[in-house]
Design an enzyme around this catalytic site. Structure first.
Site, short mmCIF file in Angstrom:
data_model
loop_
_atom_site.label_atom_id
_atom_site.label_comp_id
_atom_site.label_asym_id
_atom_site.label_seq_id
_atom_site.Cartn_x
_atom_site.Cartn_y
_atom_site.Cartn_z
N GLU A 68 26.82 31.65 93.53
CA GLU A 68 27.52 31.82 94.69
C GLU A 68 26.90 31.10 95.81
O GLU A 68 26.90 31.59 96.91
CB GLU A 68 27.74 33.08 95.05
N GLU A 118 33.16 35.96 84.56
CA GLU A 118 33.34 37.42 84.95
C GLU A 118 34.83 37.69 85.17
O GLU A 118 35.41 38.21 86.06
CB GLU A 118 32.86 37.42 86.31
O1 9MR Z 1 29.82 44.03 88.92
C1 9MR Z 1 28.68 44.04 89.91
C2 9MR Z 1 28.80 45.47 90.56
O2 9MR Z 1 28.12 46.50 89.90
C3 9MR Z 1 27.79 45.42 91.89
O3 9MR Z 1 27.71 46.33 92.72
C4 9MR Z 1 27.90 44.10 92.73
C5 9MR Z 1 27.04 43.98 93.82
O4 9MR Z 1 26.96 42.78 94.44
O5 9MR Z 1 27.78 43.09 91.82
C6 9MR Z 1 28.86 42.87 90.83
O6 9MR Z 1 28.81 41.79 90.12
C7 9MR Z 1 29.07 40.58 90.77
C8 9MR Z 1 28.38 39.48 90.19
O7 9MR Z 1 26.98 39.93 89.95
C9 9MR Z 1 28.57 38.30 90.88
N1 9MR Z 1 30.00 37.83 91.15
C10 9MR Z 1 30.50 38.85 91.85
C11 9MR Z 1 30.61 40.19 91.03
C12 9MR Z 1 31.48 41.15 91.58
O8 9MR Z 1 31.07 41.71 92.91
#
Ligand code: 9MR
Length: 672
Positions: A339, A444
């Site tokens: 990102e 994802e």
């Molecule tokens: O799914 C993840 C969630 O459990 C966390 O709280 C969150 C915090 O930023 O991150 C989520 O995963 C992210 C991923 O690492 C990167 N892309 C976006 C995802 C959804 O937020």
């Protein structure tokens, strides 16, 4: 958590709740009980309707909670709300902080697995209070739910109020046991079905591996042949805060790391021969701010570029090689950078960019290539990656990385909704592969269920379209090598309220699962027993707000009010207070699917331009644009063809610079 903090209380207890600010109302007609509809943290007393979350200190001063010594992003204050399961709640906090932003996160156990869901986030400053507020649905089977205040940055946070309240009617599940789990081994395997095309992966928290209940592991093993740890390999879990902060001189250039969080999932994948995607090495989020400071001290100066490059190189080297040494061959791909592109164009402003400079992405890939075990694929990973302008920015950023031979794959996160045209999506995959000479992982995937009459069925039909397009693209040579679903069940999803995954909370397959299978078999997703025929009512939509009501709704954070000063009659609608120009007034027009609609309205604003636009994920086709700068009422008119088979579509009105706008006499009619 302190059990029973908020419980059904006998009427005699009602006074206590009233005293501490919890709103009470009758539980129903069947008994003398009352239940708090609002749980309000009381910062005059320790642990009164709140608790400390994570590693930090909380001082109570004049009715406020000051959170200091925060060692990790989740260090803050939590309001336990376990008894609110099965309800939509509103969480609202008033906070001030030197951190740029603070967020509210919901966490709960779901059959022994821990889930985290973002409720709301907002910008903060030290000298003024900000309100952070959002609504969230707590799954019916969630246990130990609590909502906590957190921030990636570890500076202090002051909280003057924090409350969680029920939205709408209270659904009382306090005495109801959680649902039985389905047998996960009865469902045909996605990874087996897709074996000729690509790996079929899933993101999982490590709690699935440590869970006493083995049904989630069984589902994972039956269905998927690639695993991504959902949070456990992110810098905030890998950087060893206690060692780095205790002896900054020793770890100054080479940060201490540990794998306590990730070991259970690494062990499981090693033992079961399931390849893993490593997620993620360099990210602006879930990386503690102290990592970017001299001596790891957020009260001192930011580190120099040279120091930060050393930390970056050593971190990448040590993390990749620790995993390879201890779990040889388990991690087959790493998201090296996550990102780095901004939502509004260019590169995202973040510590990495500020401290190292714009070339931090190139340097990260250079280090990963230099130190990474041979054969481990290096990926860039991002969201909204299929949108034309963001794709342009990502390509610009990655061309030098590709030219240096340091990237193997593009990770398309794909947090999407069923508004996204699958053809545009697979074209984006092809563009990345062609332009950068890389393979594609869909990393994802989750698909927000449409707000339609038959959301689960419509989502299933969309999944069939989406996976048909992905399979066709693969057959046509687009090198899609892995598709990962971002979570095992809807209830475990980071956006569980939108029901975006393939399995229900009880492990049974959803129509979305069926849609994915139908993409291969050519079958049709079965209509559910309670299927509702979509309305074919083509009555023109008209509103002039003279009844002082509006029938559409706010987009994101827009605030809507019927106000005096209408175009012809007395009233019109005011749209104000959005954070972005696209926070506007939205109207559902799904009933006109298959027809061309004619939209007409009058609008007034100080903004130069106001627009009416169709709301499709990844593209926002403009219906009409009007010049409004004069501040007078201006008429807008335009036509838009809504594709046959559209299950959910809105149009919305917006002003070009977020100035308030006033709208009246909105008419929408089918003209063919
Ligand atoms: O799914 C993840 C969630 O459990 C966390 O709280 C969150 C915090 O930023 O991150 C989520 O995963 C992210 C991923 O690492 C990167 N892309 C976006 C995802 C959804 O937020």
């Amino acid at each position: 958590m302190k059990k029973g903090l908020i419980k059904i209380v006998a009427a005699a207890m009602a006074g206590l709740f009233l005293l501490c600010g919890c709103e009470l109302r009758p539980k129903g007609t069947d008994g003398p009980y009352e239940f708090p509809l609002t749980i309000k943290a009381d910062f005059n007393e320790k642990d009164k309707f709140w608790q400390t979350n994570g590693s930090c200190k909380v001082k109570l001063e004049n009715g406020k909670a000051v959170i200091t010594n925060r060692k990790e992003s989740n260090a803050g204050i939590a309001v336990p709300c376990a008894e609110y399961r099965g309800n939509t709640v509103n969480a609202t906090a008033m906070v001030s902080s030197e951190n740029d932003s603070v967020r509210l996160t919901l966490t709960y156990d779901i059959y022994g697995n821990v889930s985290y869901v973002t409720v709301a986030s907002g910008d903060t400053t030290a000298d003024a209070e900000s309100q952070i507020s959002g609504n969230i649905e707590i799954p019916a089977n969630a246990q130990n739910a609590k909502i906590y205040i957190e921030a990636s940055d570890v500076r202090d946070i002051t909280v003057s109020s924090f409350e969680v309240s029920i939205v709408g009617d209270f659904n009382d599940l306090t005495g109801t046991p959680v649902e039985e789990l389905a047998d996960p081994t009865k469902t045909a395997s996605l990874s087996a079905a897709y074996a000729d095309y690509f790996k079929f992966g899933v993101a999982s928290p490590a709690s699935v591996m440590t869970n006493k209940n083995d049904k989630f592991r069984k589902l994972l093993k039956t269905q998927f042949n690639s695993v991504t740890p959902e949070n456990e390999l992110k810098p905030e879990n890998v950087l060893d805060a206690s060692k780095c902060l205790a002896d900054p001189a020793k770890y100054n250039e080479s940060p201490a790391i540990h794998f306590d969080a990730a070991k259970p999932i690494l062990d499981y994948c090693k033992k079961n021969n399931i390849p893993m995607r490593g997620h993620t090495l360099v990210w602006y989020s879930q990386t503690p701010s102290w990592f970017f400071y001299e001596n790891y001290d957020v009260n001192g100066n930011l580190a120099s570029r040279e120091l930060m490059l050393k930390r970056m190189e050593n971190y990448i080297d040590s993390v990749m090689n620790w995993c390879e040494k201890n779990y040889p061959g388990v991690i087959y791909a790493w998201d090296v950078v996550n990102e780095a592109a901004a939502d509004d164009g260019g590169m995202r402003d973040c510590y990495w960019k500020q401290v190292v400079g714009d070339d931090y992405v190139e340097r990260a890939f250079e280090f990963a290539r230099k130190h990474g075990p041979s054969g481990v694929q290096l990926f860039y990973n991002d969201y909204n990656e299929y949108q034309t302008s963001k794709m342009g920015d990502i390509l610009t950023m990655l061309r030098p990385v590709a030219a240096a031979g340091n990237i193997d794959g593009m990770g398309m996160q794909s947090h999407i909704s069923s508004g996204l045209d699958p053809n545009n999506y697979v074209n984006a995959a092809k563009t990345y592969a062609d332009e950068l000479g890389v393979v594609i992982h869909i990393t994802e995937l989750d698909v927000t269920a449409p707000k339609s009459l038959n959301p689960m069925y419509d989502q299933g039909v969309y999944m069939k379209k989406l996976f048909s397009a992905i399979v066709e693209a693969k057959k046509a040579g687009v090198p899609i090598e892995c598709v990962t679903i971002w979570g095992l069940t809807d209830d475990m999803s980071w956006k569980s309220s939108t029901k975006p995954l393939l399995f229900y909370g009880n492990l049974s397959p959803k129509p979305a699962y069926e849609g994915v299978m139908c993409a291969l078999t050519g079958g049709e997703v079965a209509k559910p027993a309670d299927y509702q025929e979509p309305s074919s009512d083509l009555t023109p939509y008209y509103e002039d707000f003279e009844d002082k009501k509006f029938h559409g709704g706010p987009r994101y954070s827009a605030v809507l009010k019927v106000v005096e000063g209408g175009y012809e009659g007395n009233y019109c609608l005011e749209n104000s207070e959005g954070y972005a120009e696209y926070d506007g007034y939205s109207i559902d027009v799904t009933q006109f699917a298959g027809h061309t609609i004619h939209v007409s309205f009058v609008i007034k604003s100080k903004a130069d331009v106001c627009k009416c636009t169709a709301d499709i994920d990844g593209s926002w086709p403009n219906i009409v644009e009007v010049q409004t700068g004069s501040g007078e009422w201006v008429t807008g008119e335009g036509d838009y063809k809504i594709e046959e088979g559209t299950t959910s579509l809105s149009i919305y009105f917006e002003s070009s610079d977020m100035s308030p706008f006033y709208i009246d006499n909105i008419k929408i009619e089918a003209v063919d």
